[in-house]
Every structure is written in structure tokens, then in C-alpha cells.
Design an enzyme around this catalytic site. Sequence first.
Site, mmCIF file in Angstrom:
data_model
loop_
_atom_site.group_PDB
_atom_site.id
_atom_site.type_symbol
_atom_site.label_atom_id
_atom_site.label_comp_id
_atom_site.label_asym_id
_atom_site.label_seq_id
_atom_site.Cartn_x
_atom_site.Cartn_y
_atom_site.Cartn_z
ATOM 1 N N GLY A 32 0.802 -1.213 0.000
ATOM 2 C CA GLY A 32 0.000 0.000 0.000
ATOM 3 C C GLY A 32 0.839 1.267 0.000
ATOM 4 O O GLY A 32 1.844 1.372 -0.716
ATOM 5 N N ASP A 34 2.838 2.422 2.220
ATOM 6 C CA ASP A 34 4.179 2.135 2.714
ATOM 7 C C ASP A 34 5.104 1.695 1.561
ATOM 8 O O ASP A 34 6.207 2.232 1.386
ATOM 9 C CB ASP A 34 4.047 1.002 3.749
ATOM 10 C CG ASP A 34 5.186 0.955 4.734
ATOM 11 O OD1 ASP A 34 6.029 1.863 4.704
ATOM 12 O OD2 ASP A 34 5.221 0.003 5.533
HETATM 13 P P1 ADP Z 1 -3.218 0.493 6.238
HETATM 14 O O1 ADP Z 1 -2.326 -0.697 6.487
HETATM 15 O O2 ADP Z 1 -3.064 1.577 7.285
HETATM 16 O O3 ADP Z 1 -4.635 0.099 5.991
HETATM 17 P P2 ADP Z 1 -2.692 0.855 3.376
HETATM 18 O O4 ADP Z 1 -1.459 1.414 2.773
HETATM 19 O O5 ADP Z 1 -2.990 -0.594 3.114
HETATM 20 O O6 ADP Z 1 -2.611 1.187 4.935
HETATM 21 O O7 ADP Z 1 -3.945 1.682 2.866
HETATM 22 C C1 ADP Z 1 -4.306 2.955 3.353
HETATM 23 C C2 ADP Z 1 -5.023 3.732 2.262
HETATM 24 O O8 ADP Z 1 -4.073 4.288 1.350
HETATM 25 C C3 ADP Z 1 -5.970 2.913 1.395
HETATM 26 O O9 ADP Z 1 -7.155 3.669 1.222
HETATM 27 C C4 ADP Z 1 -5.213 2.755 0.075
HETATM 28 O O10 ADP Z 1 -6.086 2.653 -1.027
HETATM 29 C C5 ADP Z 1 -4.468 4.068 0.020
HETATM 30 N N1 ADP Z 1 -3.251 4.107 -0.846
HETATM 31 C C6 ADP Z 1 -2.525 3.104 -1.370
HETATM 32 N N2 ADP Z 1 -1.484 3.587 -2.102
HETATM 33 C C7 ADP Z 1 -1.561 4.959 -2.017
HETATM 34 C C8 ADP Z 1 -0.795 6.038 -2.555
HETATM 35 N N3 ADP Z 1 0.276 5.844 -3.320
HETATM 36 N N4 ADP Z 1 -1.192 7.316 -2.251
HETATM 37 C C9 ADP Z 1 -2.267 7.548 -1.468
HETATM 38 N N5 ADP Z 1 -3.024 6.571 -0.931
HETATM 39 C C10 ADP Z 1 -2.686 5.295 -1.205
#
Ligand code: ADP
Length: 167
Positions: A32, A34
Site C-alpha cells: 500500500g 508504505d
Molecule cells: P493500512 O495498512 O493503514 O490500511 P494501506 O497502505 O494498506 O494502509 O492503505 C491505506 C489507504 O491508502 C488505502 O485507502 C489505500 O487505497 C491508500 N493508498 C494506497 N497507495 C496509495 C498512494 N500511493 N497514495 C495515497 N493513498 C494510497
Amino acid sequence: MTTIELVLGDITEQHVDVVVNAANSSLLGGSGVDGAIHRRGGPEILAACRELRAGHYGGGLPTGQAVATTAGRLPARWVVHTVGPVWSDTEDRSQLLADCHLNSLRVAAELGAASVAFPAISTGIYRWPVASAARIALAAVRDAPVELVRFVLFSQETYDAYERARS
Ligand code: ADP
């Protein structure tokens, strides 16, 4: 007064002082947001995270807390890593989600940041329902100690949920 912006987009492309990472407690990368931050930001961010693990955060970063590193090659000055709570059907973890926002803003303000971009913390792998996450996030940043808070939402559905929670 803090300006609160909602944008549909990619958090790794934001020209702001601080980009907040929805990290996991290992601080050593994940999927995601991260994964995207480490990919686009380059190895300097991971190196800084490894140093944190070798020092004060030997046990990892606890849920709800926040810590800063370089932003590497991202067009931001710092990344603030925070660990959102995993959604639970049986336990109310709302305060931990609010804490992610409050502690990230506190760390950003301590760095002297004026602008901070947040993703929709916990709404991905951690399965927090987006309407609820949006309400908690928007309430937590209301009196932010920075000039600009921008929520960078990755899908139209998430954007719409934040828009509804704001009105
Ligand atoms: P968590 O483990 O806290 O749920 P995630 O990274 O899996 O974190 O997802 C958190 C949110 O960020 C989700 O809504 C996902 O769709 C979104 N997301 C994923 N990639 C990006 C990005 N490059 N920029 C912004 N938001 C993103």
C-alpha cells in the site's frame, strides 16, 4: 486556522513539508502507501528506519505513535511514519486512529513543518471502514498545529467518503 484540503491522488507526488506514511510497526516497509513511499523515496528512507529500529524503536513503533525520517527522493522534506490500528469488530480502537493523526501533526510541528499530507490511514490492509475513518481523521486534524493538512485519497470512493464526512 488550518486549511483542510481533500485531493484525489498519489501521496508520493505531494509537494509538502511532511508526507505521513501508513506504516506497520516493523518500520521496515510493507504494501500500500508504505510500499509506494519506499519505492518512490528510495533506499534512504529504509536506511533511516533501520537506524530507528537499531536505536530507540528496537521493539518497533507502537500503534498510534509517530516518528520522522528523511523523505529521500520524494518531493517532501520529511516522512512521518505512523502505525494505524487494525479494524476490530469487537473493540473500539478509534482513539488509536485519532492518535495517529494527532501524533503525526505534533511531530510535524516539532520539525517546523507548515504542510502535511495524510493518506487514509487504516483503510487499506487494516480494513477500517472508510466512512468511519474519514470522520475520525477529519475531527483529529481540526485544530492542527500546521497551516495546511491535505488528505490524499487514492480512489474516488475514498475521496467521496471524506467529502461526505466533511460536510
Ligand atoms: P493500512 O495498512 O493503514 O490500511 P494501506 O497502505 O494498506 O494502509 O492503505 C491505506 C489507504 O491508502 C488505502 O485507502 C489505500 O487505497 C491508500 N493508498 C494506497 N497507495 C496509495 C498512494 N500511493 N497514495 C495515497 N493513498 C494510497
